[in-house]
Design an enzyme around this catalytic site. Structure first.
Site, PDB file in Angstrom:
ATOM      1  N   LYS A 172      -0.613   0.430 -25.389  1.00 26.66           N
ATOM      2  CA  LYS A 172      -0.934   0.343 -26.816  1.00 26.66           C
ATOM      3  C   LYS A 172       0.377   0.396 -27.603  1.00 26.66           C
ATOM      4  CE  LYS A 172      -5.571   1.972 -25.821  1.00 26.66           C
ATOM      5  NZ  LYS A 172      -6.574   3.049 -25.946  1.00 26.66           N
ATOM      6  N   ARG A 223      -0.743  -2.553 -18.754  1.00 26.40           N
ATOM      7  CA  ARG A 223      -2.073  -1.975 -18.949  1.00 26.40           C
ATOM      8  C   ARG A 223      -2.274  -0.871 -17.919  1.00 26.40           C
ATOM      9  NH1 ARG A 223      -6.095  -3.170 -21.898  1.00 26.40           N
ATOM     10  NH2 ARG A 223      -4.673  -4.680 -22.790  1.00 26.40           N
ATOM     11  N   THR A 230      -2.390   6.044 -22.349  1.00 22.94           N
ATOM     12  CA  THR A 230      -2.274   4.685 -21.840  1.00 22.94           C
ATOM     13  C   THR A 230      -0.805   4.298 -21.999  1.00 22.94           C
ATOM     14  OG1 THR A 230      -2.681   3.792 -24.026  1.00 22.94           O
ATOM     15  CG2 THR A 230      -4.590   3.997 -22.580  1.00 22.94           C
ATOM     16  N   GLU A 241      -0.584   4.782  -0.552  1.00 19.89           N
ATOM     17  CA  GLU A 241      -1.390   5.991  -0.783  1.00 19.89           C
ATOM     18  C   GLU A 241      -0.531   7.224  -0.542  1.00 19.89           C
ATOM     19  OE1 GLU A 241      -4.920   5.854   1.606  1.00 19.89           O
ATOM     20  OE2 GLU A 241      -5.907   4.430   0.267  1.00 19.89           O
ATOM     21  N   ASP A 243      -4.950  13.599 -25.604  1.00 19.82           N
ATOM     22  CA  ASP A 243      -5.003  12.207 -25.184  1.00 19.82           C
ATOM     23  C   ASP A 243      -4.268  11.398 -26.250  1.00 19.82           C
ATOM     24  OD1 ASP A 243      -5.666   9.574 -24.735  1.00 19.82           O
ATOM     25  OD2 ASP A 243      -7.814   9.936 -24.434  1.00 19.82           O
ATOM     26  N   TYR A 287       0.844  -1.204   0.000  1.00 25.73           N
ATOM     27  CA  TYR A 287       0.000   0.000   0.000  1.00 25.73           C
ATOM     28  C   TYR A 287       0.869   1.240   0.000  1.00 25.73           C
ATOM     29  CZ  TYR A 287      -4.988  -0.221  -0.174  1.00 25.73           C
ATOM     30  OH  TYR A 287      -6.261  -0.301  -0.646  1.00 25.73           O
TER      31      TYR A 287
HETATM   32  C1  LIG Z   1      -7.614   3.363 -25.223  1.00 25.48           C
HETATM   33  C2  LIG Z   1      -7.949   4.787 -25.041  1.00 25.48           C
HETATM   34  C3  LIG Z   1      -8.267   5.312 -23.783  1.00 25.48           C
HETATM   35  C4  LIG Z   1      -8.604   4.483 -22.568  1.00 25.48           C
HETATM   36  O1  LIG Z   1      -7.753   3.640 -22.065  1.00 25.48           O
HETATM   37  P1  LIG Z   1      -8.195   2.546 -20.969  1.00 25.48           P
HETATM   38  O2  LIG Z   1      -6.862   2.140 -20.440  1.00 25.48           O
HETATM   39  O3  LIG Z   1      -8.931   1.495 -21.699  1.00 25.48           O
HETATM   40  O4  LIG Z   1      -9.007   3.243 -19.938  1.00 25.48           O
HETATM   41  C5  LIG Z   1      -8.452   6.673 -23.662  1.00 25.48           C
HETATM   42  N1  LIG Z   1      -8.355   7.477 -24.721  1.00 25.48           N
HETATM   43  C6  LIG Z   1      -8.077   7.011 -25.952  1.00 25.48           C
HETATM   44  C7  LIG Z   1      -7.991   7.968 -27.096  1.00 25.48           C
HETATM   45  C8  LIG Z   1      -7.885   5.652 -26.159  1.00 25.48           C
HETATM   46  O5  LIG Z   1      -7.647   5.189 -27.393  1.00 25.48           O
END
Ligand SMILES: *Cc1c(COP(=O)(O)O)cnc(C)c1O
Length: 414
Positions: free
Chosen positions: A226, A232, A223, A53, A197, A51
């Site tokens: 990807k 993840r 993220t 926090e 994003d 933990y």
């Molecule tokens: C995949 C994705 C997310 C979200 O990611 P998670 O880990 O599934 O919550 C947010 N924004 C964009 C543009 C994405 O392609």
């Protein structure tokens, strides 16, 4: 015997089945990848027991010396890799990273301008069933009808009309370069903050294959699983002045204890992404997607926007007389995994849309190059031209097996 097998054969069986699927199939979902064995191992490490926090040096628990160090490593490496002033490494996912920025920068009821899900945006960019669509007033821009590229004029007129506090750029199903410099100019002209994003393209940004949003945006979210090929998870980059608010938004704002085993895996992936080999990987992802696009065009398919600049292509299978669902299923029978996807101005319903999205990240990790991509595109072409031909699907499934054996997936552990 593996400890999971010893403790729970039923769960072990599912892990083996998924591992086999990942090894023997062509994984072409644009948001998926194969992490390195080191990153897998970090997530199975004892750090999961801790933990922590709070933040390094300011925890609400004792015994945080080691995890403090690993979180600082992750922060320092992320800032170095992306040229950012400050970073928060604790969001559990991309969605929580976006939530953190909204909580830090906005009040409920504030106005956002973001890309529409139907044109390639994301749920967290204001979809009506998502928290973002419920808490904020969201106005969506999309792509132009003629060339299916980002409609910056529409973005600007929405800004003029609605005076948003925040503009969100970034997408999940857009195959072209996003001009962060021009978007930043629009934001400046209308007094809006900019959040980028970069969930899909962060590996391309890290490997210098897409312009970086960091110089242009107030906040960058991502993220890590990807194109970046990490665990993840998610993270936020921001200007120094914003860090206290971002940190407070993540904890205690929306999370409790951070996942320190995943934070450690993030430290690992940022280091991996700083290596010259990662830059080569990113360049190959783009070259592979382009080869795939060229061969699909040769086969007579219509691609949204006519091609790709990044790691994915969006194929309009409706133009070939199919639905996305039928195409996804037919390819699946041959061991080729893609996802059905809406296309801009889609006339079909979201559950059975007009497109499929095909990505190069995972196969590029297996070492495949343009030669394999062209072969795969020919397989995809022949399957989609006869989607009911199960004999053909079985024959190609056999060829897919052979190809997968020649390019093993990087799995040492379960
Ligand atoms: C995949 C994705 C997310 C979200 O990611 P998670 O880990 O599934 O919550 C947010 N924004 C964009 C543009 C994405 O392609």
């Amino acid at each position: 015997m593996h400890p999971i097998e010893a403790s729970d054969p039923a769960v072990w069986k599912t892990i083996l089945a998924e591992r086999k699927r990942q090894q023997t199939g062509l994984e072409m979902i644009a948001s998926e990848n194969y992490t390195s064995p080191a990153i897998l191992a970090a997530q199975g490490s004892v750090l999961t027991n801790k933990y922590a926090e709070g933040y390094p040096g300011k925890r609400y628990y004792g015994g945080c010396e080691a995890v403090d160090e690993v979180e600082l490593l992750a922060i320092e490496r992320a800032c170095k890799l992306f040229g950012a002033e400050a970073a928060n490494m604790q969001p559990h996912a991309g969605a929580s990273a976006n939530m953190a920025v909204y909580f830090a920068a906005l009040q409920p009821g504030d106005t956002i301008v973001a890309m529409s899900l139907a044109h390639g945006g994301h749920l967290t960019h204001g979809m009506h069933l998502n928290f973002s669509g419920k808490l904020y007033k969201v106005h969506h821009y999309g792509v132009r009808k003629d060339d299916e590229r980002l409609d910056l004029d529409q973005m600007e007129s929405l800004c003029r009309e609605h005076k948003p506090k925040l503009v969100v750029a970034g997408a999940s199903a857009y195959s072209r370069v996003i001009p962060f410099d021009q978007i930043s100019e629009i934001c400046k002209r209308h007094g809006a903050m900019l959040m980028v994003d970069m969930a899909h393209i962060s590996g391309l940004v890290a490997g210098d294959q897409h312009p970086s949003p960091v110089p242009w945006a107030d906040f960058v979210t991502s993220t890590t699983h990807k194109t970046l090929r990490g665990p993840r998870s998610g993270f936020v980059l921001c200007k120094k002045d914003w860090l206290p608010k971002i940190n407070q938004a993540v904890f205690p704002g929306l999370q409790g204890g951070p996942l320190m085993h995943v934070v450690a895996a993030k430290a690992l992936v940022f280091q991996e992404a700083m290596q010259p080999a990662f830059r080569a990987y990113a360049a190959q992802m783009v070259a592979n997607a382009r080869a795939l696009a060229h061969e699909l065009l040769e086969q007579g398919f219509r691609l949204v926007s006519g091609g790709t600049d990044n790691h994915l292509v969006l194929v309009d299978v409706n133009a070939a007389g199919l639905s996305g669902k039928v195409a996804e299923k037919a390819l699946d029978h041959a061991g080729i995994t893609v996802n059905r996807n809406g296309i801009p101005f889609d006339t079909r319903p979201p559950l059975d849309p007009s497109g499929i999205r095909i990505g190069s990240p995972a196969l590029t990790t297996r070492g495949m190059n343009e030669t394999q991509m062209r072969q795969i595109a020919r397989w995809i072409g022949s399957i989609l031209k006869a989607p009911a031909d199960t004999t053909l699907q079985a024959k190609i499934r056999g060829e897919v097996d052979e190809l997968c054996k020649a390019f093993p997936a990087p799995h040492e552990h379960a």
